[in-house]
Design an enzyme around this catalytic site. Structure first.
Site, PDB file in Angstrom:
ATOM      1  N   ASP A  71     -36.261 -43.375  28.230  1.00  0.00           N
ATOM      2  CA  ASP A  71     -35.100 -42.517  28.464  1.00  0.00           C
ATOM      3  C   ASP A  71     -34.531 -42.053  27.118  1.00  0.00           C
ATOM      4  O   ASP A  71     -34.436 -42.844  26.173  1.00  0.00           O
ATOM      5  CB  ASP A  71     -34.033 -43.318  29.240  1.00  0.00           C
ATOM      6  CG  ASP A  71     -32.771 -42.516  29.445  1.00  0.00           C
ATOM      7  OD1 ASP A  71     -32.870 -41.408  30.011  1.00  0.00           O
ATOM      8  OD2 ASP A  71     -31.690 -42.973  29.017  1.00  0.00           O
ATOM      9  N   ASP A 125     -33.633 -34.984  37.452  1.00  0.00           N
ATOM     10  CA  ASP A 125     -32.362 -34.510  36.899  1.00  0.00           C
ATOM     11  C   ASP A 125     -32.320 -32.993  36.764  1.00  0.00           C
ATOM     12  O   ASP A 125     -31.584 -32.461  35.946  1.00  0.00           O
ATOM     13  CB  ASP A 125     -32.055 -35.189  35.554  1.00  0.00           C
ATOM     14  CG  ASP A 125     -33.244 -35.208  34.615  1.00  0.00           C
ATOM     15  OD1 ASP A 125     -34.224 -34.492  34.891  1.00  0.00           O
ATOM     16  OD2 ASP A 125     -33.184 -35.935  33.611  1.00  0.00           O
ATOM     17  N   HIS A 153     -35.759 -38.869  22.289  1.00  0.00           N
ATOM     18  CA  HIS A 153     -35.482 -38.168  21.031  1.00  0.00           C
ATOM     19  C   HIS A 153     -34.296 -38.759  20.285  1.00  0.00           C
ATOM     20  O   HIS A 153     -34.127 -38.513  19.094  1.00  0.00           O
ATOM     21  CB  HIS A 153     -35.233 -36.679  21.306  1.00  0.00           C
ATOM     22  CG  HIS A 153     -34.226 -36.448  22.370  1.00  0.00           C
ATOM     23  ND1 HIS A 153     -34.561 -36.536  23.715  1.00  0.00           N
ATOM     24  CD2 HIS A 153     -32.904 -36.180  22.327  1.00  0.00           C
ATOM     25  CE1 HIS A 153     -33.480 -36.316  24.434  1.00  0.00           C
ATOM     26  NE2 HIS A 153     -32.469 -36.097  23.623  1.00  0.00           N
TER      27      HIS A 153
END
Length: 1548
Positions: free
Chosen positions: A556, A680, A559
């Site tokens: 999750d 999402d 980055h």
């Protein structure tokens, strides 16, 4: 005897560049093993590349049975070897991200004098880390499951209901639809917000789902695999924890608090004051509910007044001037002073009269403290000792010298100036803070696309707080209030993924740039476990626990995860589960940054999503990106199966033997997990038209990557499920039935999805990786096929974007050439998406339901099978939301042993009896040679839209195909020509069949038959596949022919590195049977071309000088001794005037106008006697003479005197020397325009004499050019006709060197009784021995040719000081017609150095070589004239017909352009003299490396040159020269010479 078991070992070749970087485009090395066996990575390193100097390769790939440790590297020493490529083979047993680097001592600059520590320098350089990502080997139901076969299904676990009852229904429905992996959002205990990604306890399982905790999880995972054929994947959340996680009260140091991150203090003060202001809006008279921008402007005014002004934020930027002045005066008073570099004078004296700004700059540069980051108020300050030093400079050391008030006033003035940029910085940041606040408040309160939160109150405050403030009452007494203030996590638009947003280098929290997640506290890992020991241990345990149960992780917020943390976590997880599948969503903002994460973490896939496409065209682009290679792509795996036996790294033991399958590491994009929709993002019913659910899903399933979907997509949920606030449970039609039937049905697309998933998995497992995607209006078609069997699946999808109605749209008939098809079904999706249906579904308080829908069969497809194609037509009813699916196959590709196998087999046997002349015909032959051999009928193949290929043979095709294959360039004109017709096949076979009927090429029968059979096997396949199969057949034949060529050469070439082998093959390229250019008038033998295509046929092919400059390398260096002897005999037969001809013309019309050719000829005979078996036997072999010995009479070749007498080769040698010793004077036979239309009359007069005062041979005049620099002026416009560009009369240095070499050789032979003559007669009749002549030469050489470094030494040499242009060189000429030409620096001295090193003072020689290296050496060639010379003209354009005397008609051919063949002699001389001064092995290695470093340009050229050779010359700095012969015999031959020398010297 027990039969041996043969296993295949996949070997991936990884070449390293000179600087240690992998020679793979993009440096992304991704390996996907094809089986469960280990794979081998084979590093290949050129034997003397820079990294081999005291070099080592370091890899952290563990040995079998050892645990992977990222920081534990094994060392492999790089033992230099000039003649070979170093190979290091390392087996890889597990998946993961492995790293390597090299260490080496940098090669010093070449210098004429060795520094004392040069050879033993051990200062080590280290290259960056490079990564090798090895994909995990997944398996399901006992069979391998390659990553492109994955069909993944996402569920939000909290909506699954009770475990196991509700869960089992859903899991059955998911497995039943053909998915093979399930993705769970986090299954841990959730925090106060109930978001699955805000975890309360990372080590606790959600009790609502798993009341028995770990036991339930184990049971579920077992059930998934055994009952539902599902692997499992779960999220791992590393960046944050729930803001109410109980452990934060015990370990607040795990977050960024005001103790661990004091730089956040200002952000916290601002955040707190904003909350206070927001809570007092009414009291202070500001609107609580914003209706307009005007209201917002009022709020912003309030922020300036009640927030910014009150908290005095500027104090976090500025110096406290009063404090710093006090401290400075106090320090001055007690004489505590500090000066830069410990000096009081100099700069300080200047400060007294300097401007205040300069004094301020002095303090900033030398005394500013606390400038590294933000922190407490007035953190910035000036070191009082440095300020005290300034006081001393301005006012003196003692109190009596100045008034304290004056000092204080002055210092205040200076520090105020120091503060100016800090206040400017503050002003700028306040501006940014206010802009961010304005934008955010506007978005959440006023914008139409925002949430419109309504009144500002406690539930919806003015701002989202950036901090979690833990309750002091619940925490341990040991913690201070600042320990309990923790920053929340969030994300930043276009942020740098490698910068810690809450770290000291970032101010995004102060500038209010963070889109914050108020329920998540950001975790602080620091630089390693020592910075936050409890957190590292806690999260490591979390990762290991997840890896114990789940086959994969989704990282999750990857980055924002610190890379070193993710590396550690994945290393630990892979210890538990080596074949861990790891996916991530990366929002780094750049593909380059994506690669950084992918490489270092070994990410298996990056999540990409089809729902991001805003149009059919964009969706087509995404499908294209993830679809695989184009149909008919070239076979890029050059799989070579090594002969049975033991590979170097995997020895055959206990009855097992290994066969290596060699693979090239291909540049690949990052692997994708291509989702039709993620958990999402919005669903089709929101973003497009609900009916698009079906075509969007079908298009994704056709892609050659892992694919995925989410619960609610197949079911057609009306909108994105709110994973934080939603409380209802999932329902699915697929979960309510025992077995899902393929095809139509109600309640979503489950029945069709099952078929699509089954096809996707089958194609992924079997390697269907070629795809054709076509976009036409609102239609997309996808055809995905297997590259070998050519079986495939074809999809027609009619997308359903809003605004395109219900019609068919315009769709052209699909024609599948040479392909048969079977219709698997056509379906359309109907959805009740009206407002009432949506309301009904959304008002269900208990369950999440899909919109009413059904999938029905569509009869609107017509399939016509014609003889050579299938035509598919969409008929009346095929509305948006429809798909049609077909199975396809190509009957012509159904070969008994597999078409690919057949066309790539048997080539080695077909080539096994060819000789090197056969190979010249098979591989090469330029247009002129081909026409010469066919009476003008046949040339090279002409490709429409491209032009002619350079060779008629296989190299002509391969030069194009190697790049076409590498780039998979199916649009190349050659590919189009092959699709248009089979002419290239006919041409290739036809020329071989015609040639094989000739007696001289009878050996070509088998290759012709092999090619015909292979081409016939592919003639009936569809034309779009022809480029692939043509390339496959040509590559197979080319490789077999190339291997056969090497097999016929000597061991040094066979085992040498690729560059040496490529040079060796130039000897095959240049040596062939050419009717118009045999070596003899009446005997048809192969001859050596000077270059192609300019010097290919007739009189222009065979040049005495070129032959004997090339012969040592091309023939002796490759073991072609018969061809060498044939050329020596042919030229010995035409010796006349003591010279061999410049132009042979098959012995019919030889021309004697080159003074140097005979000396290269004699050098070659010397080399032959040394290298050839029984080489000295050549001297006593007889040769028939074209002219009479010692007689200058000219007669034609059909005269009875021609070839009437015989001489021994040793007599020919003696005649050459005697004629020169006596002196030569003659006029060329047939002198005049018939033999040279440019020459002036005086140029035809040849005169050569020895000056017996020094033993040097002189010759030529200003109107001829008798050495290799032989360009005659041709321009009447410029007045240069008949005036040579470089007459080089007098004594050319290379002739002097070659003469000396010959004399020393013959003297030795005579002494040894191997040569009957001991000397010659001089012109006065007296005799001189070879030995005495050589001694005479040596005693005068340095005096005559050297130009000393210092003018003061000129008296010791024959030097005219006034004319010297450059010192420390050897003259190019001695006593030429124009004295300044003697002193020109040209590369010819290196020829003399190579063949006659003992003529030279080693120190002088090395100095000249180093100078020439800087001045003359280009990227590939040697400049033919010193750039500082007034005559330097480095651009040769032969067609230029200007008035420029120097360059018109190319007169500057040798006046600056960079020629390649002298590079060989230069590097040979450099190696020879550099080795002379080395006294240890390390030094010898360095000498070889200096040479290697200078070969790079030539290596690149031979690789890239379609002529597969080295060009004749280049312009300045290696620029392309259009008039150069693109492949020249001597350019390659002289570099083989270098490798021969290197082998003779050895590195020991």
């Amino acid at each position: 005897m027990i039969p041996r078991i043969v296993t295949s070992n996949e070997v991936y070749i990884l070449p390293l560049k000179d600087n240690g970087a992998p020679d793979v485009p993009g440096e992304y090395i991704y390996l996907a093993p094809r089986s469960n066996d280990p794979i081998t990575i084979r590093f290949t390193i050129e034997g003397t590349s820079s990294i081999c100097r005291q070099g080592s390769l370091w890899v952290n790939i563990p040995e079998r049975g050892s645990e992977f440790r990222r920081d534990q590297f094994r060392q492999y020493k790089l033992n230099p070897d000039f003649n070979r490529t170093i190979e290091i083979s390392i087996p890889i047993y597990e998946a993961g991200a492995f790293a390597f680097y090299t260490t080496y001592a940098e090669l010093p600059e070449l210098a004429s004098a060795l520094s004392s520590n040069n050879s033993t320098s051990t200062e080590s350089k280290k290259t960056p880390l490079y990564y090798i990502d090895v994909a995990p080997r997944l398996s399901l139901d006992g069979r391998p499951l390659p990553l492109p076969a994955l069909s993944i299904f996402s569920v939000i676990s909290k909506f699954m209901g009770k475990y196991p009852s509700d869960w089992e229904k859903h899991l059955r429905g998911i497995g039943g639809r053909g998915y093979n992996m399930i993705h769970f959002t986090p299954l841990q205990v959730r925090g106060a917000s109930n978001s699955p990604y805000s975890l309360y306890d990372q080590l606790g399982w959600d009790p609502e789902c798993f009341p028995q905790g770990e036991k339930d999880v184990q049971q579920m995972v077992d059930s998934l695999e055994h009952n539902h054929s599902l692997l499992s994947l779960t999220d791992i959340v590393l960046n944050h924890t729930a803001h109410n996680s109980k452990w934060l009260l015990e370990h607040p140091e795990a977050g960024y608090n005001l103790t661990t991150a004091p730089w956040l203090e200002s952000a916290y003060v601002l955040d707190t004051q904003l909350l206070v202001f927001g809570s007092k809006l009414e009291e202070l008279g500001y609107p609580k509910e914003l209706q307009s921008i005007d209201d917002l402007v009022k709020i912003m005014d309030g922020i300036k007044k009640h927030v910014v002004s009150e908290i005095r934020l500027w104090e976090y930027y500025a110096l406290d001037v009063e404090r710093d002045v006090d401290a400075a005066i106090e320090s001055w008073a007690v004489n505590q002073l500090s000066f830069p570099n410990g000096s009081e004078s100099g700069e300080l004296d200047k400060l007294k009269g300097a401007k205040t700004e300069e004094q301020a700059t002095y303090l900033v540069q030398n005394g500013l403290l606390g400038n590294d980051r933000l922190g407490e108020r007035f953190r910035r300050r000036v070191d009082p000792k440095v300020s005290a030093g300034l006081i001393v400079a301005l006012f003196g050391k003692y109190r009596g010298e100045a008034d304290e008030a004056t000092i204080r006033s002055k210092l205040t003035q200076v520090l105020d100036v120091v503060n100016v940029p800090f206040y400017e910085e503050y002003d700028k940041e306040i501006g940014e803070i206010l802009q961010q606040l304005f934008n955010r408040i506007k978005y959440v309160r006023l914008d139409d696309h925002g949430p419109k939160l309504g009144p500002i109150d406690q539930d919806n405050p003015l701002i989202e707080t950036y901090f979690t403030r833990l309750d002091k009452a619940e925490a341990s007494d040991q913690f201070r209030p600042e320990d309990l203030v923790l920053v929340n996590n969030g994300w930043v638009w276009a942020g740098n993924a490698l910068v810690d947003n809450a770290g000291p280098k970032s101010r995004v929290y102060l500038r209010r740039e963070v889109i914050v997640w108020g329920d998540c506290v950001k975790l602080r890992y620091g630089n390693g476990p020592q910075d936050s020991p409890w957190l590292w241990e806690h999260m490591t345990n979390y990762a290991r626990m997840l890896a114990k149960y789940f086959a994969g992780f989704r990282i999750d917020n990857c980055h924002s995860t610190p890379l070193h943390v993710a590396e550690h976590i994945l290393d630990e997880a892979r210890r538990v589960r080596p074949n861990l599948y790891v996916v991530a969503e990366l929002f780094t903002g750049s593909e380059e940054m994506d690669y950084v994460f992918v490489k270092r973490l070994g990410l298996s896939s990056l999540i990409r999503e089809a729902m991001q496409a805003w149009s059919t065209a964009e969706l087509s682009r995404l499908v294209h990106r993830h679809g695989g290679r184009p149909i008919g792509s070239f076979e890029v795996d050059d799989i070579s199966r090594a002969p049975l036996g033991s590979a170097p790294t995997s020895p055959g033991v206990n009855g097992y033997s290994t066969r290596e399958v060699i693979r090239r590491i291909k540049p690949v994009p990052v692997q994708a997990l291509f989702m039709d929709c993620t958990h999402d993002n919005e669903v089709p019913a929101q973003k497009r038209d609900a009916r698009d659910t079906l075509p969007n899903a079908a298009l994704v399933c056709m892609c050659a990557s892992a694919t995925g979907s989410v619960m609610g997509y197949d079911e057609i949920y009306p909108k994105l499920v709110d994973l934080v606030n939603e409380t209802r449970l999932y329902t699915s039609e697929s979960s309510s039935v025992k077995e899902i039937k393929i095809g139509g049905g109600k309640g979503g697309i489950g029945g069709v999805k099952k078929l699509l998933n089954q096809i996707h998995t089958l194609m992924g497992k079997d390697g269907y990786d070629e795809t054709h995607i076509h976009h036409e209006d609102q239609y997309i078609t996808v055809h995905r096929v297997h590259p070998e069997s050519r079986k495939g699946y074809f999809l027609i999808a009619h997308t359903a974007y809003p605004g395109y109605g219900n019609g068919n749209g315009a769709f052209s008939a699909v024609r599948l050439g040479g392909t048969k098809a079977r219709h698997l079904g056509s379906w359309m999706l109907e959805v009740d998406a009206d407002e009432e249906s949506k309301r009904d579904v959304e008002n269900d308080k208990k369950y999440l339901r899909g919109l009413p829908s059904r999938v029905v069969g569509v009869p609107g497809i017509r399939l016509e099978v014609k003889s050579d194609e299938t035509v598919i037509t969409v008929r009346d009813k095929f509305p948006p939301g429809s798909i049609a699916l077909f199975e396809t196959w190509i009957p012509a590709a159904e070969h008994s042993s597999g078409l690919d196998n057949y066309v790539t087999s048997g080539a080695k046997e077909a080539m096994a009896e060819l000789d090197l002349v056969d190979l010249n015909f098979l591989l090469y032959r330029c247009d002129a040679e081909e026409r010469d051999g066919s009476g003008g009928k046949d040339g090279t193949y002409d490709i429409p839209g491209y032009g002619k290929i350079v060779y008629a043979g296989l190299q002509g095709w391969w030069s194009l195909l190697k790049d076409i294959i590498k780039d998979n360039n199916l649009a190349h004109p050659l590919c189009q020509n092959l699709r248009d017709g089979q002419w290239a096949l006919d041409y290739t076979v036809g020329r071989l069949e015609r040639a094989s009927q000739l007696s001289e090429f009878a050996g070509l029968v088998k290759p012709a038959a092999w090619l015909k059979e292979r081409f016939d096997a592919v003639r009936s396949i569809p034309n779009f596949l022809l480029p692939r199969y043509f390339a496959l057949i040509v590559r197979t034949a080319y490789k077999a022919a190339w291997d056969r060529g090497l097999e016929l050469m000597n061991e040094k070439i066979q085992s040498g590195q690729w560059f040496l082998q490529s040079l060796g093959m130039v000897s095959v390229q240049m040596t062939g049977l050419v009717k118009s250019a045999s070596l003899w008038p009446k005997k048809y033998v192969p001859s050596l071309a000077a270059g192609l295509p300019h010097f290919a046929v007739e009189w222009a092919r065979c040049w005495g000088r070129d032959v004997f400059i090339s012969l040592r390398g091309l023939y002796l260096g490759t073991g072609r001794f018969d061809e060498a002897a044939e050329h020596i005999f042919a030229f010995a037969s035409v010796l006349k005037h003591g010279m061999i001809p410049n132009l042979l013309s098959s012995g019919n019309l030889p021309r004697y106008n080159s003074r140097d050719s005979v000396w290269f000829f004699l050098q070659c005979i010397q080399d032959y006697t040394r290298y050839a078996p029984d080489g000295l036997g050549l001297l006593t072999r007889k040769v028939k003479r074209r002219f009479l010995p010692y007689d200058d009479t000219w007669f034609s070749s059909d005269d009875s005197r021609a070839y009437s007498q015989e001489s021994l080769i040793q007599d020919v040698i003696q005649e050459a020397l005697q004629r020169h010793a006596s002196g030569l004077k003659f006029r060329e036979a047939n002198a005049g325009p018939s033999i040279d239309s440019q020459m002036r009359d005086e140029g035809f007069n040849i005169e050569v004499n020895v000056d017996w005062s020094n033993g040097i041979i002189f010759g030529g005049n200003q109107f001829n050019c008798g050495t290799w620099m032989d360009k005659m002026g041709e321009s009447e416009r410029a007045g240069s006709k008949g005036i040579p560009g470089t007459p080089r009369d007098g004594a050319a240095i290379e002739i002097t060197g070659l003469l000396y070499s010959t004399l020393r050789w013959l003297a030795k032979l005579n002494t040894d009784g191997k040569y009957p003559y001991n000397g010659v007669k001089k012109s006065d009749g007296s005799e001189i021995s070879f030995s005495a002549w050589a001694d005479l030469l040596k005693s005068h050489f340095e005096r005559c040719y050297y130009v000393p470094v210092n003018q003061s030494d000129d008296t010791q040499y024959d030097v005219n000081t006034r004319i010297v242009n450059r010192r420390g060189i050897y003259k190019d000429l001695y006593r030429s017609g124009k004295e300044y030409e003697d002193y020109q620096l040209r590369p010819n001295f290196a020829i003399a150095m190579t063949v006659a090193p003992d003529l030279f003072d080693p120190e002088h020689a090395m100095g000249t070589l180093v100078l020439a290296d800087k001045v003359l050496r280009g990227p590939t060639g040697m400049a033919t004239l010193d750039p500082s010379d007034l005559n330097y003209r480095p651009f040769y354009i032969n067609s230029e017909d200007s008035t420029d005397f120097a360059t018109s008609k190319g007169r500057n051919y040798h006046q600056g352009p960079e020629w390649l063949w002298p590079t060989g002699f230069f590097l040979r001389a450099l190696l020879k003299f550099d080795l002379m001064r080395r006294n240890d092995q390390q030094g010898r290695v360095e000498a070889f490396q200096q040479v290697t470093r200078r070969l790079g340009g030539c290596k690149d050229m031979i690789k890239e040159n379609p002529w597969a050779g080295l060009t004749e010359l280049t312009q300045k700095n290696g620029e392309h020269c259009g008039d150069s012969s693109p492949t020249q015999a001597w350019s390659a031959g002289c570099l083989i010479d270098l490798y021969m020398d290197a082998a003779d010297y050895g590195m020991e």
